[in-house]
Motif scaffolding. Structure first.
Motif, short mmCIF file in Angstrom:
data_model
loop_
_atom_site.label_atom_id
_atom_site.label_comp_id
_atom_site.label_asym_id
_atom_site.label_seq_id
_atom_site.Cartn_x
_atom_site.Cartn_y
_atom_site.Cartn_z
N GLU A 84 8.09 1.66 -0.29
CA GLU A 84 8.95 1.46 0.66
C GLU A 84 10.40 1.47 0.04
OE1 GLU A 84 8.13 -1.78 3.50
OE2 GLU A 84 10.18 -1.34 4.38
N TYR A 130 2.86 11.45 1.43
CA TYR A 130 3.04 11.70 2.79
C TYR A 130 4.36 10.92 2.93
CZ TYR A 130 2.36 11.15 7.84
OH TYR A 130 2.59 11.03 9.13
N GLU A 131 5.39 11.54 3.54
CA GLU A 131 6.69 10.87 3.67
C GLU A 131 7.12 10.57 5.09
OE1 GLU A 131 10.11 13.36 2.79
OE2 GLU A 131 10.77 11.66 1.64
N THR A 171 -0.20 9.04 -2.00
CA THR A 171 0.64 7.72 -1.62
C THR A 171 1.54 8.14 -0.57
OG1 THR A 171 1.99 6.22 -2.65
CG2 THR A 171 2.74 8.31 -3.31
N GLU A 172 1.89 7.15 0.08
CA GLU A 172 3.08 7.26 1.25
C GLU A 172 4.44 6.61 0.79
OE1 GLU A 172 1.59 6.08 5.07
OE2 GLU A 172 3.67 5.84 5.79
N ILE A 173 5.48 7.29 1.17
CA ILE A 173 6.79 6.94 1.11
C ILE A 173 7.48 6.51 2.25
CG2 ILE A 173 9.06 7.46 -0.10
CD1 ILE A 173 7.83 9.31 -1.97
N PRO A 210 2.76 0.73 -4.43
CA PRO A 210 1.43 0.44 -4.61
C PRO A 210 1.13 0.25 -6.25
CG PRO A 210 1.83 2.48 -3.45
CD PRO A 210 3.21 2.19 -4.27
N ASP A 255 0.85 -1.26 0.00
CA ASP A 255 0.06 0.09 0.13
C ASP A 255 0.64 1.14 0.05
OD1 ASP A 255 0.92 -0.41 2.54
OD2 ASP A 255 -0.81 0.22 3.61
N LYS A 256 2.18 1.15 0.08
CA LYS A 256 2.97 2.47 0.08
C LYS A 256 4.25 2.17 -0.68
CE LYS A 256 3.68 2.45 4.89
NZ LYS A 256 3.35 1.24 5.70
#
Lengths: 404, 249
Positions: free
Chosen positions: A74, A157-158, A127-129, A84, A71-72
């Protein structure tokens, strides 16, 4: 590898030391001209780079792995681990390196990597990193490129984890391309603990016509890190930059930035809130430059700092460099302590000194945290902030009141 | 309830209280009157542990303990409440959050269960109505942008919620119009229960028409120079503070 070995070297020497070919001579030339950071270098003057650069580091061999779905995004020690579905994340060559960046480590970062991590944000996405650092005493160097699509709105969003990266130095950074008529909201939430890693992050953000960039950094903890940010604004482009710094211990942390208004009707709003405790040193060294071609610009810049302890040290240098008459611009900086009257008022209602301090510090920080539109992100940042507060007040809570 | 014995206090290097003696009786309303600069506000600050005050002599005994050993928050948790003359504005601190934190700190201190948000809001609604306050006042930042009257009502709201044992009202009447004065006074009178003590600090007798005192103390040059019943107010109104001589000499 010792990075001090790169000091005062010409292009040929740098080429040999870094093991790169002649295709990168332009970057080598820029690094040679700007010189490796040292105390005499204005942008690194307040940040203790020398102890970081003269340390012997291990290097990580670049071995890309199969990218798993998650979901992110990485990234572990500079290698993509997960991404994702629907977001293109891959290694590639980057040909648009800024040739006029003010930071030598921007060039070093590009010279140390054979390829960059490219993230293409297609459509309206969020998304998230997550950056994870796992190796101790290692130089972890990587670069990322973010591209979004015209007329689209994306949020990144990091976050960071680095519990096992004691003594490592992370040199990373983004080249971001904010497409015409698009918007990108970038939220960085980084709590760094002493005895983990140190970081120097060098970014370049190009905000194209009528695009809107929101860059918010929330930096907490007691370790050392410096962000160097250059942003360029095209016609009708806007950047909103917010920086919340809450640091303690012997942390040295902050931002050196240049926001450059390159064309007409550009707007920038940069706001820093700095809360320093123990022996921490905070840096807000920020230039807003309005070029002769940037008529009808609006630029606002402000830094506010609260010093919670006697031995804290804040460098607040908001600067305007203006080459047009037709503009609106303002800048300023304030520095002070917690208001005793406010503290007493809260205590006189039975609120403990620790809780009263927390309420006042939180109130100071809230103006930045509450501007985050997404409630989930806002809550995560609040949680990080409160954890940082409790970590730095833990020792104090056990002291008798009169000793505080 | 509280005994102040030979209290001497400085602000900076200046001695303001010069051996003040006062006994606050349980369930009684004590009014402190005196000219400007007599030390009225310094007295309230000394009782609540204000950081500006240096106690150089004497003691304040409350519930068989010296108050001087306690931090400001301990004094509050033990039931001492000061309604400030000029309540400070605290931008960014939500009024309801502040008040709930204060109430739950007190309840925890008393070994009671803390109130959740819903229970707290129910309690608030009741008190807001009784003081004629708008409900949005508790969602605003603490005292920020409040008018003088709103600030004073907010002080009384805190008093109603925290249910203290000793209530010090430092010029609660200043800056209030007639309606606000009446509402604030009603809030204060509601708190009378035969056990609570009140220390009403004022320049003028107007507030004493609404909050009936049991004792009037005249404070001059850092000392209580005269103590009498409510009838003293008329004399002060007619003759001023200059007519009062130190009855201890």
């Amino acid at each position: 590898m010792k990075l001090t070995a790169l000091q005062d070297k010409n292009v040929d020497e740098l080429r040999m030391l870094l093991g790169v070919d002649a295709k990168k001579d332009l970057l080598l030339k820029k690094l040679s001209e700007l010189g490796m950071p040292e105390i005499k270098n204005e942008i690194y003057r307040y940040f203790d780079t020398q102890s970081l650069l003269e340390k012997q580091y291990d290097r990580i061999r670049f071995v890309p792995k199969k990218i798993e779905e998650s979901d992110k995004i990485e990234i572990v020690d500079g290698i993509i681990k997960t991404a994702p579905k629907g977001i293109r994340v891959y290694y590639g060559e980057y040909k648009e390196v800024d040739t006029a960046h003010f930071d030598p480590l921007y060039y070093l970062g590009h010279l140390l990597v054979s390829s960059v991590i490219i993230i293409e944000l297609d459509g309206d996405v969020e998304t998230e990193i997550l950056h994870r650092f796992t190796q101790p005493d290692t130089l972890i160097a990587y670069r990322l490129v973010i591209k979004n699509q015209a007329n689209r709105h994306a949020t990144v969003y990091e976050t960071f984890e680095g519990a096992h990266a004691e003594g490592s130095l992370v040199l990373y950074g983004y080249d971001m391309h904010i497409a015409k008529d698009s918007s990108l909201r970038f939220l960085k939430n980084q709590t760094m603990h002493n005895r983990e890693y140190s970081m120097i992050a060098s970014h370049k953000i190009s905000v194209q016509k009528q695009a809107n960039m929101v860059y918010k950094s929330f930096d907490f903890g007691d370790a050392s890190a410096l962000t160097l940010l250059k942003a360029e604004l095209d016609r009708f482009a806007h950047i909103e930059a917010g920086h919340l710094l809450y640091i303690a211990g012997h942390a040295k942390r902050g931002i050196v930035s240049q926001i450059i208004h390159k064309d007409e009707h550009t707007t920038s709003h940069q706001e820093a809130k700095n809360i320093l405790d123990d022996n921490a040193r905070g840096i807000f060294d920020a230039l807003v430059k309005v070029e002769p071609s940037a008529k009808y610009t609006k630029a606002y810049q402000n830094s506010k700092s609260i010093l919670l302890a006697e031995n804290t040290y804040m460098i607040a240098k908001p600067q305007l460099e203006i080459y047009v008459d037709e503009l609106e611009a303002s800048h300023g900086a304030t520095m002070g302590q917690l208001d005793k009257r406010q503290l007493f008022y809260l205590q006189s209602r039975g609120i403990s000194q620790t809780d009263a301090r927390k309420m006042l510090v939180m109130a100071f920080a809230n103006t930045l945290i509450e501007k985050i539109k997404d409630a989930r992100h806002q809550e995560r940042i609040k949680t990080s902030f409160e954890a940082a507060f409790h970590a730095s007040n833990k020792a104090e809570e056990h002291l008798p009141t009169l000793l505080r | 309830m509280m005994k102040i014995e030979n209290l001497k206090a400085n602000i900076g290097s200046k001695e303001i209280l010069k051996g003040l003696n006062l006994v606050l009786e349980e369930g009684k309303v004590h009014a402190i009157m005196g000219p400007n600069g007599a030390g009225k506000s310094t007295l309230s600050k000394a009782v609540t542990g204000h950081y500006e005050i240096e106690i150089t002599g004497g003691d304040i005994v409350y519930k068989n303990r010296s108050l001087l050993e306690m931090s400001p928050e301990e004094r509050a948790l033990e039931g001492i409440f000061l309604s400030f003359q000029n309540p400070v504005e605290i931008p960014g601190v939500n009024n309801a959050y502040f008040l709930r934190t204060a109430l739950n700190a007190k309840r925890k201190h008393e070994g009671k269960k803390e109130l959740n948000a819903a229970e707290f809001l129910r309690l608030m609604k009741e008190h807001l109505e009784s003081l004629g306050m708008k409900s949005d006042m508790i969602s605003r930042s603490l005292n920020e942008g409040f008018s003088g009257g709103e600030k004073k009502r907010n002080e009384i709201l805190q008093m109603l919620v925290l249910e203290p044992d000793v209530i010090i009202l430092d010029e609660i009447d200043s800056g209030l119009d007639i309606d606000a004065l009446r509402a604030v006074s009603e809030g204060i009178n509601k708190m009378k229960n035969g056990k609570r003590s009140f220390l009403v600090i004022t320049h003028y007798s107007r507030i004493l028409d609404y909050i009936k005192p049991d004792y009037i103390h005249v404070l001059k040059e850092g000392k209580i120079v005269k103590t009498a019943g409510p009838e003293l107010v008329a004399q002060l109104e007619a003759e001023g503070y200059e007519s009062i001589e130190d009855e201890n000499q």
